[in-house]
Design a protein around this motif. Structure first.
Motif, PDB file in Angstrom:
ATOM      1  N   LYS A  98      20.498  32.693   9.300  1.00 15.50           N
ATOM      2  CA  LYS A  98      21.896  32.962   9.624  1.00 15.50           C
ATOM      3  C   LYS A  98      22.776  32.497   8.472  1.00 15.50           C
ATOM      4  CE  LYS A  98      21.865  32.915  14.676  1.00 15.50           C
ATOM      5  NZ  LYS A  98      22.458  34.258  14.874  1.00 15.50           N
ATOM      6  N   THR A  99      23.476  33.448   7.864  1.00 14.22           N
ATOM      7  CA  THR A  99      24.434  33.085   6.818  1.00 14.22           C
ATOM      8  C   THR A  99      25.821  32.960   7.449  1.00 14.22           C
ATOM      9  OG1 THR A  99      24.709  35.407   6.338  1.00 14.22           O
ATOM     10  CG2 THR A  99      23.179  34.183   4.930  1.00 14.22           C
ATOM     11  N   ARG A 100      26.788  32.555   6.651  1.00 12.03           N
ATOM     12  CA  ARG A 100      28.157  32.288   7.135  1.00 12.03           C
ATOM     13  C   ARG A 100      28.105  31.389   8.370  1.00 12.03           C
ATOM     14  NH1 ARG A 100      28.545  38.031   6.018  1.00 12.03           N
ATOM     15  NH2 ARG A 100      29.710  38.303   4.076  1.00 12.03           N
ATOM     16  N   THR A 101      27.140  30.515   8.399  1.00  8.82           N
ATOM     17  CA  THR A 101      26.931  29.654   9.554  1.00  8.82           C
ATOM     18  C   THR A 101      26.937  28.208   9.094  1.00  8.82           C
ATOM     19  OG1 THR A 101      25.635  31.368  10.634  1.00  8.82           O
ATOM     20  CG2 THR A 101      25.369  29.118  11.453  1.00  8.82           C
ATOM     21  N   SER A 102      27.936  27.491   9.568  1.00 10.37           N
ATOM     22  CA  SER A 102      28.128  26.136   9.079  1.00 10.37           C
ATOM     23  C   SER A 102      27.831  25.144  10.201  1.00 10.37           C
ATOM     24  CB  SER A 102      29.580  26.012   8.605  1.00 10.37           C
ATOM     25  OG  SER A 102      29.968  24.691   8.579  1.00 10.37           O
ATOM     26  N   VAL A 103      26.960  24.196   9.928  1.00  5.69           N
ATOM     27  CA  VAL A 103      26.666  23.188  10.944  1.00  5.69           C
ATOM     28  C   VAL A 103      27.839  22.210  10.990  1.00  5.69           C
ATOM     29  CG1 VAL A 103      25.162  21.291  11.627  1.00  5.69           C
ATOM     30  CG2 VAL A 103      24.178  23.425  10.778  1.00  5.69           C
TER      31      VAL A 103
END
Lengths: 91, 1001, 417
Positions: free
Chosen positions: B243-248
């Motif tokens: 998953k890109t554009r996915t920030s923890v």
């Protein structure tokens, strides 16, 4: 968010459970024979331990069973769970 | 001014796809793949915003989520406007409109800029020391302070976008898709682990993906091309989700993580309608691998904040990844080798590097040699002491550093430039690790905090673990992975690595200057304008702990949460206070890692999904008959049924009269119903209710009161004995769940020896209550087979019966004081039975009534409502309900508490009736009651709990609780309202039919 | 005052580049003995020391703090200050505090930024309406400036609240206390510390209490990480950790320590200039001078000293925030944190003597202790100095849990029929 190992259902999300406070506070068998002080002790006074605490939990949105938990309240690490009526595991 | 600083082809942007956007009212162009920051830089725009306190011009400083300065207001129309968005994170889209924040009238000419000149009066914490005179003026000062604070503007209309939640359970979660994240993902997935790889950027590969030179090689290819192949390979692995554009955002205990997946913010506006904007991923991972990389450190020197000053790594990234030059005359200033990587990238792209200032005296590496080969002047052992240029840097002053690095020597030299890249080495991104409860250790060699002890099943690999060179990163990551995943070998056993990077670094937290520190503005927190001298001032004033300094100077409290400057703050504290780094601790990294949209956190649970609505099976009928509804807990209850334009008062008067004169019908389905079975059911009821149950005959009903263990009334209701070992209990609507839970608690934990089973049947049965003198006739019509004679079916009894083929239970119980029957029927038949009742009652003018009329009718009889006439301080004795408290029973819940010194007091508040002198005057519920209005302080004896105009008595009636009320019958008291005094007389709380004749009328 | 703060001192110091400011408080090592030791260097503890020195003429006073002053709940709360409490005892206590707040910046010569921007409490069901009206009437008769507002008046005072009748739990009305508001939490601790220090109080940081030494029923001193310190009087104001200290003295208290969370948004220009609280739809919000929305979440139901709570609580709170303020959906949470609150069964505090002579407790403030800081310090100082409670804190004794005379601020227990 804890992951709690219900002794009846296995590992479930904390959201399914409700905490029920300190464990092993036995309701007095003959409350009328207690002094006001003794009754207050049962009713309100708590160890409120920082560290290893024995406490009650209810799998309220699951099997609805009450059970006991040993948890370190200083870092929320769950050490053990055991059923009501069972002997607490030794530390 | 407008220039095109785009250089030749780049990794990320698609030069065939041009996108127009507006910034501060002017239209510019960029390419697909650009961020707003890269597109602005390509247009030679550095000045993007103004700082928080001094309103100093600020530019783009970084190329990532650590950006402190380049934050803008995104417009997208009024409903989708958004404040404080980092230009370095916005992927540009057709129609993008953005503007600078915190400036007026414009970013180029900002009135607030005057603060910069007033800055000698505005040291850290100045507001604690002033604005105290005159005393009443703080709010006036504050008005202006508030206006000048804040950054962007909150939206002012609701958000049309959709947000969602998704739960993910995986074996291995990998955070960050740089080189170490990629090899971890491949290794985990290929070994059979269900793997999730999340990356905050739109592309995979981190900074390695554009490390395309002969100085960094894997298996004899440039690291970039090697990694590209790896990425193509992992995209095909089935048990690996990427998953890109996915920030923890948060890493909680028990490997519970929250991540935000951004789905549409990069799309043109017209393609976003009806799509989910962001998803909050609630991830529970068996194992977590943190590979979040590291953040380049700035250097701290006088005027290190001007537009045109960027992190050296950002300069490199803009050139390599976006094909953008940050300037035409670049200077780099460094304390380590990283700036030379930047220099080589710039040289490759044909961008001019004016000079490199390196604070190290003796340096030698392949990278430096290569740079020198290109005739770039390197000032070794130098530091920058000042910079110039208001809205864009135009030159720097440099001086030689003394041997110990404590001061500058020699004379100043000026070098002109239009961009300055700074590099102070790297800080491992340990934020998520520490959020999870991980403890750090300090590594003295290169002055970094790195993970030490892990609180859960997780590891950190790559530069977030303090490994900065290619071979360290890969070798350590592979070793850790093998242990962590318990595997013998990876695909990378024989990998060949080549890196020209030399680790040497000369760490000086605050670079020396030729000026005293009080005259400098060396920024540590760029957004909040906290400078080195502010930190020193805080220490001077006795603020010693890092948390104190942080709070006093606001260092690290901006929207970037100090990702750039926190380490320097610590360093300056330790240098100033001569304490050891590592002993000071760090400030707490609080979640979220990057700010998280409220809408994302809430997901779908907005508007009509805010909370579930519980409706009775007869609800549709109430709606059709124009009932007004009252929220009782989650239930919708019919409140009253206005007819022909009646207001509530008129409707309730009509309903109440009809119920007593002929017949009223109430939907009581919301009352809690608990089925109780077992050989010890009677004993159980003895223990939970205050009264005795063993002798209740089968087929009879009894009212019960339930106390908390502290003796206070908790719930009430009628319980019916259906059989020897079978009861059905009713509870209040709001109390149903808690009563059941409480009873289960006692049953399971205190009295496991009792053979009792509890089942909630609230939703399974509907309850239709018909009361009034004609109720019997109506019930007879609806249930012809039932014998309703008073002898066979007296008050407080029950019968099983049938309506057609439908089984039902009929209880003769009354909450109104009228003869009254309740039909309990399986929920799905309820509406038709209700309609039957209405039809049968037509000839008797059967009148549906709601909760308000029910309240009025029971008040006429002096029946309490738990929660309205009681709060958590009323005992049954206080309610004058001594009759229900068994003296014989050995024990029941709450019994012991009734005999404490306070609960046996005679002058406790007790429930009484109240009659106004003026029968037309209706008291306000909640109004306080006093005896002597002239006494000071005035003594409140109690308050009005229930109050109505009784159409049946043709006067107002009220219930209240009053200190010692039991012994005050007939006494005159006063209700002091805001504008008048109302005289009342204390009476018995039963106003109507004291003899209970109507029950059998 | 040796180093008085004012615009003039700022100007004067600007000429010397602010290099001549003195320490706001010293950082002494503990002496061998004190007349009284306050355990806990939060706002309440520092205020207690300040008033002991100022009003009771005690001189040998120490405040011992295991971390750094103001680092517990003082620095973690949402800074709401109000006194519109229902019961006479509570109203007396909190309004006493509010009156001190009104002159506190001047008294301490430290701007605590007490901003009387008003606090509104919303009603969302008919029982809420009854309860809020009951409280408003009681407040008025107790001389507290609370008024009841209908829905339109609520909207007028805070236009961004969603007062539509169509929402799940519509706003049916509310109360407003205009004298209520917010203050700068850190400044309260620092201001009291500076004031106390000036009068000779030793503020000893990084000094953790490890034991309480008793001789029978009397106090002899405390064991700390900086050694033994002798004293005959101890005032414990260690919110969150009260039971831990009580256990050292062999006492049990009616407390449970639970996680309480709060959060702030990114800063924006002024959008809400009052404080709005809703109990039924659990959401408290105000905006700090810096521009952040300050949002209070609820407590978890389990005991924890980890300073962390569960995400469900935060989610539920923001859920409620968006129900009442749908315009905040695109705002972003910047920081989220947790504190440890010790809660009494009746949700009221304990400011009391104990069964041990010379040992006093000030605890159990639950989620609302910040607002009481100056009053709590003043009354606790009185109690310690006189070995008797002041009439304003007499009701908040430990014996109430024995007698049953609780001060129950939970309000109504259940929902109506």
């Amino acid at each position: 968010m804890f992951l709690i190992n219900c002794p009846f259902c296995g590992e479930r999300e904390q959201s399914e459970f409700k905490a029920g406070g300190e464990a092993h506070i036995v309701r007095p068998k003959q409350p009328t024979e207690l002094s006001d002080d003794q009754w207050a002790e049962y009713l309100f006074m708590r160890k409120n331990i920082k560290g290893i605490q024995f406490e009650r939990w209810n799998h309220i949105h699951g099997c609805r069973k009450w059970f006991n938990m040993v948890r370190d309240t200083s870092n929320d690490e769950i050490k053990a769970v055991y059923k009501m009526g069972e002997k607490p595991p030794v530390k | 001014m407008t220039k095109n600083l785009r250089v030749k082809s780049s990794k990320l942007v698609d030069e065939t796809y041009r996108i127009s956007f507006k910034f501060n009212g002017t239209t510019y162009y960029g390419f697909k793949g650009d961020t707003l920051a890269s597109a602005l830089l390509a247009n030679n725009i550095h000045l993007v915003g103004r700082s928080f306190k001094y309103h100093r011009p600020r530019g783009i400083m970084t190329a990532g989520s650590e950006e402190p300065n380049a934050i803008v207001q995104l417009h997208n129309g009024t409903s989708r406007t958004e404040p404080n968005v980092r230009a370095t994170e916005i992927e540009i889209y057709e129609g993008l409109v953005a503007s600078s924040q915190n400036c007026w009238p414009s970013v180029k000419f900002d009135i607030g800029g005057i603060n910069n000149f007033l800055s000698p009066l505005l040291p850290a914490g100045f507001y604690y020391k002033t604005f105290m005179w005159p005393a009443s003026f703080w709010e006036k000062y504050e008005y202006f302070i508030r206006k000048s604070a804040g950054l962007g503007k909150s939206p002012e209309v609701p958000d049309p976008d959709i947000y969602e939640h998704k739960y993910i359970h995986c074996d291995v979660l990998i955070i960050g898709a740089g080189i170490s994240g990629i090899i971890a993902a491949k290794t985990a997935a290929k070994n059979g682990f269900k793997t999730l790889l999340v990356e905050e950027k739109s592309y995979l590969g981190g900074s390695t993906i554009y490390q395309d030179s002969e100085f960094f090689k894997i298996n004899n290819q440039s690291t970039a091309s090697w990694l590209e192949k790896e990425i193509n390979e992992i995209k095909k692995i089935e048990n690996l989700e990427i998953k890109t554009r996915t920030s923890v955002a948060a890493f909680h205990g028990y490997n519970f993580l929250l991540a935000r997946e951004n789905l549409i913010d990069h799309l043109p506006l017209e393609q976003r309608e009806n799509k989910t904007r962001q998803k909050l991923l609630k991830i529970r991972a068996k194992k977590v691998i943190t590979a979040t990389g590291s953040i380049e450190r700035p250097l701290i020197f006088d005027n290190n904040d001007r537009p045109g000053i960027l992190l050296s790594s950002a300069v490199k990234k803009y050139a390599d990844l976006f094909g953008v030059a940050c300037g035409e005359k670049n200077i780099l200033f460094t304390n380590n080798d990283s700036a030379y990587e930047t220099a080589i990238s710039l040289i490759q792209k044909g961008i001019k590097v004016q000079a490199i200032i390196d604070n190290r005296e003796e340096v030698d590496s392949k990278l430096i040699k290569e740079t020198e080969k290109n005739n770039i002047k390197i000032y070794k052992g130098y530091t920058i002491v000042d910079t110039f240029g208001y809205k864009r840097i135009n030159s720097v002053s440099i001086m030689k550093l003394s041997q110990d690095g404590q001061k500058v020597i020699g004379s100043k030299e000026n070098i002109s430039c239009d961009s300055l890249g700074i590099s102070g080495g790297w800080t491992p991104a340990v934020h998520l690790f520490t959020q999870s409860g991980g403890k750090l250790k300090f590594r003295n060699d290169d002055q970094v905090f790195i993970p030490n002890t892990y609180p859960s099943n997780q590891i950190s690999i790559g530069s977030c673990n303090g490994d900065f060179t290619l071979d360290e990163i890969l070798m350590n990551a592979l070793k850790l992975l093998k242990e962590f995943l318990n595997i013998k070998k990876t695909e990378y056993e024989n990998i060949e690595l080549y890196s020209a990077f030399n680790k040497s670094k000369r760490n000086i937290w605050l670079l020396p200057s030729n000026k005293i520190v009080g005259k400098t503005k060396s920024f540590v927190d760029f957004q909040n304008d906290a400078t080195a001298k502010d930190i020193k001032l805080a220490l001077r004033e006795g603020f010693r702990s890092i948390e104190h300094v942080k709070r006093y100077t606001t260092t690290g409290m901006g929207t970037d949460q100090g990702k750039l400057g926190n380490m320097h703050a610590l360093g300056i504290i330790s240098e100033t206070a001569s304490s050891k780094m590592g002993e000071l601790g760090t400030t707490t990294f609080r979640p979220p890692y990057t700010p998280l949209t409220f809408g994302t956190i809430v997901g779908r649970n907005v508007g009509k999904y805010f909370d579930i609505i519980r409706k009775t099976p007869i609800h549709e009928w109430h709606v059709k008959n124009k009932a007004e509804f009252e929220n009782v807990g989650q239930w919708k209850r019919a409140w009253y049924y206005p007819q022909n334009g009646e207001n509530m008062h008129q409707a309730v008067q009509r309903e109440s009269k009809a119920a007593r004169d002929s017949a009223g019908i109430l939907d009581a389905s919301t009352l809690g119903k608990i089925d109780i079975q077992g050989t010890d059911a009677s004993e159980f009821l003895n223990r939970v209710y205050t009264n005795a149950w063993s002798k209740l005959e089968i087929g009879k009903c009894r009212y019960g009161l339930m106390l908390n263990e502290d003796g206070m009334v908790y719930d009430d209701g009628v319980t019916t004995r259906l059989d020897e070992n079978h009861y059905i209990m009713t509870t209040t609507t709001g109390g149903a769940a808690t009563v059941l839970n409480k009873m289960e608690d006692y049953l399971q934990t205190e009295w496991p020896e009792l053979d009792v089973y509890l089942t909630s049947v609230t939703d399974h049965y509907a309850t239709i209550s018909i009361c009034g003198p004609n109720s019997k006739k109506i019930i007879q019509k609806v249930i012809p087979e039932i014998d309703l004679s008073d002898k066979d079916f007296p008050h407080m009894s029950f019968k099983n019966s049938k309506i057609g083929k439908m089984k039902c239970r009929v209880m003769r119980i009354s909450f109104t004081g009228e003869q009254s029957y309740e039909i309990n029927i399986q929920a799905n038949y309820a509406k038709s039975v209700w309609e039957n009742c209405m039809e049968a009652g037509k000839e008797f003018n059967i009148t549906p009534y709601g909760t308000e009329t029910m309240h009025l009718l029971r008040a006429e009889k002096g029946f309490i409502i738990v929660g309205q006439d009681t709060d958590a301080t009323m005992t049954p004795i206080d309610l004058q309900m001594d009759w229900i408290v068994s003296k014989k029973k050995f024990d029941f819940i709450g019994k012991r508490s009734l005999y404490r010194s306070d609960t046996i007091r005679e002058d406790r508040k007790q429930l009484v009736g109240l009659i106004t002198d003026n029968p037309k005057e209706i008291l306000e519920e909640g109004a306080q009651i006093v005896a002597d209005i002239n006494k000071t302080p005035i003594e409140m004896l109690g308050h009005v709990t229930s109050s109505y105009f009784s159409p049946n008595l043709n006067k107002s009636i009220a219930l209240g609780v009053i200190k010692g009320g039991k012994n005050m019958m007939g006494q005159k008291l006063i209700i002091p309202m805001e504008k008048k005094l109302i005289n009342v007389t204390v009476t018995d709380p039963v106003f109507l039919d004291k003899e209970n004749k109507r029950l059998n009328a | 005052m040796k180093n008085k703060y004012s615009i003039f001192s700022l100007i004067k110091n600007a000429f010397s580049y602010h290099e001549n400011w003195e320490k706001a408080w010293k950082d002494p090592e503990p002496k061998k003995e004190y007349d009284v030791i306050i355990i806990g260097g939060g706002g309440h503890g520092l205020a207690t020391a300040y008033y002991l020195a100022k009003k009771h003429n005690m001189r040998k006073i120490a405040v011992v703090e295991k971390g750094w002053i103001g680092g517990g709940n003082t620095g973690r709360n949402t800074t709401i200050i109000r006194s519109n409490y229902l019961w006479d005892a509570s109203a007396g206590l909190y309004d006493h505090a509010l009156k001190i707040w009104e002159g506190l910046s001047q008294e301490l010569n430290y701007n605590v930024m007490f901003s009387q921007r008003g606090v509104m409490n919303l009603a969302h069901n008919l029982q809420d309406v009854r309860d809020l009206k009951r409280r408003t009437h009681a407040n008025r008769l107790n001389g507290i400036d609370a008024v009841y507002l209908n829905t339109e008046e609520v909207k007028k005072f805070c236009p961004i609240i969603n007062t539509s009748p169509d929402i799940r739990y519509p706003v049916l009305g509310g109360t407003l206390q205009k004298r209520a508001g917010t203050a700068r939490h850190d400044a309260v601790a620092w201001g009291y510390a500076r004031g106390a220090d000036e009068m000779g109080v030793d503020i000893i940081q990084n000094c953790e209490v490890k034991g309480i030494k008793r001789n029978g029923d009397a106090i002899e001193g405390i064991e700390t990480t900086k050694g033994f310190i002798k004293t005959n009087k101890i005032g414990v104001v260690a919110a969150g950790h009260s039971s831990v200290i009580a256990n050292m003295a062999g006492l049990r208290l009616p407390l449970e320590s639970k996680p309480l969370q709060a959060l702030v948004s990114e800063p924006v220009k002024p959008i809400i200039d009052t404080v709005v609280m809703s109990n039924a739809v659990h959401a408290y919000v105000s905006q700090s001078d810096k521009g952040e929305l300050v949002i209070g979440a609820g407590t978890d139901d389990y005991v924890s000293y980890s300073q962390k709570g569960s995400h469900d609580i935060v989610e539920g709170t923001l859920n409620a925030i968006l129900e009442l303020y749908p315009i905040f959906s695109r705002m972003r949470m910047l920081r989220q944190w947790g504190g440890i609150v010790d809660i009494c069964p009746d949700a009221s505090p304990i400011i009391s003597k104990t069964s041990i002579k010379g040992l006093y407790f000030n605890c159990g403030w639950g989620t609302g202790g910040f607002k009481a800081t100056p009053g709590s310090g003043d009354l606790f100082a009185h109690t310690i100095a006189n070995d008797e409670p002041h009439k304003l804190n007499a009701a908040f004794n430990l014996n109430r849990f024995v007698s049953g005379d609780l001060v129950d601020e939970h309000g109504a227990a259940a929902v109506a029929h």
